[in-house]
Design an enzyme around this catalytic site. Structure first.
Site, PDB file in Angstrom:
ATOM      1  N   ARG A  45      -3.042  -4.651  -5.752  1.00 41.58           N
ATOM      2  CA  ARG A  45      -1.868  -6.069  -5.687  1.00 41.58           C
ATOM      3  C   ARG A  45      -1.543  -6.873  -7.197  1.00 41.58           C
ATOM      4  O   ARG A  45      -2.409  -6.501  -7.384  1.00 41.58           O
ATOM      5  CB  ARG A  45      -2.467  -6.849  -4.702  1.00 41.58           C
ATOM      6  N   GLU A  84       6.594  -9.978  -6.066  1.00 42.25           N
ATOM      7  CA  GLU A  84       7.498  -8.948  -5.889  1.00 42.25           C
ATOM      8  C   GLU A  84       9.187  -9.238  -4.918  1.00 42.25           C
ATOM      9  O   GLU A  84       8.832 -10.022  -4.262  1.00 42.25           O
ATOM     10  CB  GLU A  84       6.992  -8.400  -4.958  1.00 42.25           C
ATOM     11  N   HIS A  98       7.007  -0.790  -5.772  1.00 46.40           N
ATOM     12  CA  HIS A  98       5.665  -1.094  -5.024  1.00 46.40           C
ATOM     13  C   HIS A  98       6.212   0.393  -3.636  1.00 46.40           C
ATOM     14  O   HIS A  98       6.534   0.129  -2.426  1.00 46.40           O
ATOM     15  CB  HIS A  98       5.482  -2.374  -4.000  1.00 46.40           C
TER      16      HIS A  98
HETATM   17  N1  NAI Z   1       0.896   0.478  -3.473  1.00 40.12           N
HETATM   18  C1  NAI Z   1       1.090   0.964  -2.423  1.00 40.12           C
HETATM   19  O1  NAI Z   1       1.853   0.535  -1.673  1.00 40.12           O
HETATM   20  C2  NAI Z   1      -0.260   0.491  -2.033  1.00 40.12           C
HETATM   21  C3  NAI Z   1      -1.364  -0.999  -2.013  1.00 40.12           C
HETATM   22  N2  NAI Z   1      -2.404  -0.553  -1.004  1.00 40.12           N
HETATM   23  C4  NAI Z   1      -3.639  -1.079  -1.508  1.00 40.12           C
HETATM   24  O2  NAI Z   1      -5.048  -0.525  -1.828  1.00 40.12           O
HETATM   25  C5  NAI Z   1      -6.026  -1.500  -1.656  1.00 40.12           C
HETATM   26  C6  NAI Z   1      -7.246  -0.851  -1.658  1.00 40.12           C
HETATM   27  O3  NAI Z   1      -7.222   0.122  -0.551  1.00 40.12           O
HETATM   28  P1  NAI Z   1      -7.878   1.322  -0.675  1.00 40.12           P
HETATM   29  O4  NAI Z   1      -8.542   2.163  -1.134  1.00 40.12           O
HETATM   30  O5  NAI Z   1      -7.824   2.344   1.089  1.00 40.12           O
HETATM   31  O6  NAI Z   1      -9.719   0.483   0.766  1.00 40.12           O
HETATM   32  P2  NAI Z   1     -11.014   0.188   0.120  1.00 40.12           P
HETATM   33  O7  NAI Z   1     -11.634  -0.202   1.248  1.00 40.12           O
HETATM   34  O8  NAI Z   1     -11.596   2.510   0.689  1.00 40.12           O
HETATM   35  O9  NAI Z   1     -11.297   0.465  -0.969  1.00 40.12           O
HETATM   36  C7  NAI Z   1     -11.831  -0.748  -1.726  1.00 40.12           C
HETATM   37  C8  NAI Z   1     -12.905  -0.549  -2.365  1.00 40.12           C
HETATM   38  O10 NAI Z   1     -12.094  -1.844  -3.893  1.00 40.12           O
HETATM   39  C9  NAI Z   1     -13.968  -2.395  -3.467  1.00 40.12           C
HETATM   40  N3  NAI Z   1     -14.048  -3.627  -3.672  1.00 40.12           N
HETATM   41  C10 NAI Z   1     -13.096  -4.937  -2.931  1.00 40.12           C
HETATM   42  N4  NAI Z   1     -14.100  -6.258  -3.667  1.00 40.12           N
HETATM   43  C11 NAI Z   1     -14.335  -5.911  -4.708  1.00 40.12           C
HETATM   44  C12 NAI Z   1     -14.797  -7.002  -5.306  1.00 40.12           C
HETATM   45  N5  NAI Z   1     -14.914  -8.126  -5.736  1.00 40.12           N
HETATM   46  N6  NAI Z   1     -15.415  -5.872  -7.124  1.00 40.12           N
HETATM   47  C13 NAI Z   1     -15.534  -4.869  -6.830  1.00 40.12           C
HETATM   48  N7  NAI Z   1     -14.641  -3.898  -6.391  1.00 40.12           N
HETATM   49  C14 NAI Z   1     -14.642  -4.336  -5.389  1.00 40.12           C
HETATM   50  C15 NAI Z   1     -14.500  -1.802  -2.637  1.00 40.12           C
HETATM   51  O11 NAI Z   1     -16.149  -1.790  -1.481  1.00 40.12           O
HETATM   52  C16 NAI Z   1     -13.648  -0.747  -2.070  1.00 40.12           C
HETATM   53  O12 NAI Z   1     -15.018   0.512  -2.298  1.00 40.12           O
HETATM   54  C17 NAI Z   1      -5.446  -2.556  -0.480  1.00 40.12           C
HETATM   55  O13 NAI Z   1      -6.487  -2.911  -0.600  1.00 40.12           O
HETATM   56  C18 NAI Z   1      -3.939  -2.872  -0.761  1.00 40.12           C
HETATM   57  O14 NAI Z   1      -3.836  -3.369  -1.616  1.00 40.12           O
HETATM   58  C19 NAI Z   1      -2.856   0.140  -0.517  1.00 40.12           C
HETATM   59  C20 NAI Z   1      -2.035   1.363   0.355  1.00 40.12           C
HETATM   60  C21 NAI Z   1      -0.841   1.538  -0.647  1.00 40.12           C
HETATM   61  O1  3PY Z   2      -0.641  -0.232   2.962  1.00 45.31           O
HETATM   62  C1  3PY Z   2      -0.207  -1.035   1.681  1.00 45.31           C
HETATM   63  O2  3PY Z   2      -1.741  -1.815   1.895  1.00 45.31           O
HETATM   64  C2  3PY Z   2       0.730  -0.962   0.877  1.00 45.31           C
HETATM   65  O3  3PY Z   2       0.560  -1.345  -0.153  1.00 45.31           O
HETATM   66  C3  3PY Z   2       1.947  -0.583   1.024  1.00 45.31           C
HETATM   67  O4  3PY Z   2       1.287   1.202   1.749  1.00 45.31           O
END
Ligand code: NAI
Ligand code: 3PY
Length: 323
Positions: free
Chosen positions: A236, A265, A284
């Site tokens: 993000r 964005e 994005h």
């Molecule tokens: N660019 C895009 O289109 C996309 C962006 N995202 C973003 O990616 C993020 C992560 O997604 P996932 O890997 O599925 O989530 P996830 O929950 O599997 O992984 C997030 C990791 O961050 C760690 N974490 C949380 N708070 C923390 C902190 N304060 N300090 C250090 N580590 C911390 C957690 O322990 C976890 O291991 C989503 O929340 C979303 O914002 C997700 C999908 C698509």
């Molecule tokens: O899944 C998310 O969080 C995204 O940013 C877009 O897929």
């Protein structure tokens, strides 16, 4: 029962809801909804499938009749989850199915940045492809370098696997708690946040946006990084401070940056980051593959169907709603 969907979604998810006997009403206009339009369109619906729409306290309080809200994303930072839980509305998301595609985007940004690929592509369009100069436009190699992952969760692990397999990169990471299963898969080593900044050749961000991670990569963080390091953010835009990032690049505190997410964005088209050779920016598109978006729509539809049957939804953000 009726479902309001805030964008047109892939056919796979829509079809699943129609086969379950639901009436699906999609917002088909090429612009986002205003808060007023969101509230009025949701009034006669039993469920909401939200594609990146901000769902704040005012909206949720005006829509307390909703039996379920399914997000077409894994991130839920744009939803007031506390208010939804207090109102008894289950919120669903789409974890897992987008991890590969989003990690691929981080990998693409890392490689493109390390070789100034976006900038060199633009130079051809501008008619600047001149003579072969062995000292110009040089990039940085990634083989054997150290990848630092901030947030070794599902997407972070996929990125680490790609980097270890493709370039033999060593993986260090910082999470609040150790992720021992992931450590084994990629021989990753937990380090403190400062060690992550100091030791990473490529630092890639994969945490959710929370009060703890907002603004985490600021001037003070960038000055601790290696002068030849690359910063990647596909999580993000609010996790880095864009002004501080620009300054860190201009003052050569870090070497390059790759962003799939910006703040705000969309990024404005004359933003100075877009003209820097060592910067790659994408709008994005982390999860934007045909396969992944179809899978996300299916998960969101499953959450809607279960919620409307009065069952516990399979991919729940706020399990406390059932207590
Ligand atoms: N660019 C895009 O289109 C996309 C962006 N995202 C973003 O990616 C993020 C992560 O997604 P996932 O890997 O599925 O989530 P996830 O929950 O599997 O992984 C997030 C990791 O961050 C760690 N974490 C949380 N708070 C923390 C902190 N304060 N300090 C250090 N580590 C911390 C957690 O322990 C976890 O291991 C989503 O929340 C979303 O914002 C997700 C999908 C698509
Ligand atoms: O899944 C998310 O969080 C995204 O940013 C877009 O897929």
């Amino acid at each position: 029962m009726k479902v309001f969907v805030t964008r047109v979604i892939p056919a796979e998810g829509r079809q699943l809801m129609i086969e379950a006997g639901l009436e699906v009403r999609e917002w088909k206009e090429k612009r986002g909804l205003s808060q007023k339009e969101l509230i009025s369109n949701t009034q006669d619906c039993h469920a909401l499938l939200s594609v990146g729409t901000r769902l704040d306290k005012e909206f949720l309080q005006a829509s307390a009749h909703l039996k379920v809200i399914a997000l077409h994303s894994v991130g839920y930072d744009n939803v007031d989850v506390k208010t939804a839980t207090a109102l008894g509305i289950p919120i669903g998301n789409t974890p897992g199915v987008l991890s590969g595609a989003t990690a691929d985007t981080a990998f693409l940004l890392m490689l493109a940045t390390s070789r100034k690929a976006f900038y060199m592509h633009k130079s051809i369009i501008k008619g600047e492809w001149g003579f072969f100069d062995p000292t110009a436009d040089l990039g940085i190699e990634l083989r054997g370098k150290t990848l630092g992952v901030f947030g070794l969760g599902k997407i972070g692990l996929e990125m680490a696997k790609c980097c270890a397999a493709a370039f033999g990169m060593q993986v260090i990471y910082h999470n609040r708690r150790k992720n021992e299963a992931a450590e084994k898969e990629v021989s990753a080593r937990w380090v403190s946040f400062d060690e992550l900044l100091e030791q990473s050749d490529v630092l890639t961000v994969h945490t959710a946006l929370t009060s703890e991670t907002r603004g985490k990569f600021d001037w003070s963080a960038f000055t601790k990084m290696k002068p030849r390091s690359i910063f990647i953010n596909t999580a993000r835009g609010e996790i880095h401070n864009e002004g501080d990032l620009l300054r860190a690049l201009e003052e050569k505190q870090i070497w390059g940056a790759g962003l799939d997410v910006t703040n705000p964005e969309p990024m404005r088209s004359d933003h100075p980051l877009l003209n820097m050779p060592n910067v790659s920016v994408l709008p994005h598109i982390g999860s934007a593959t045909e396969e992944t978006r179809a899978a996300m729509s299916v998960l969101a539809a499953k959450n809607i169907i279960a919620g409307l049957k009065g069952e516990q939804i399979p991919f729940i953000v706020n399990p406390g709603v059932y207590k």
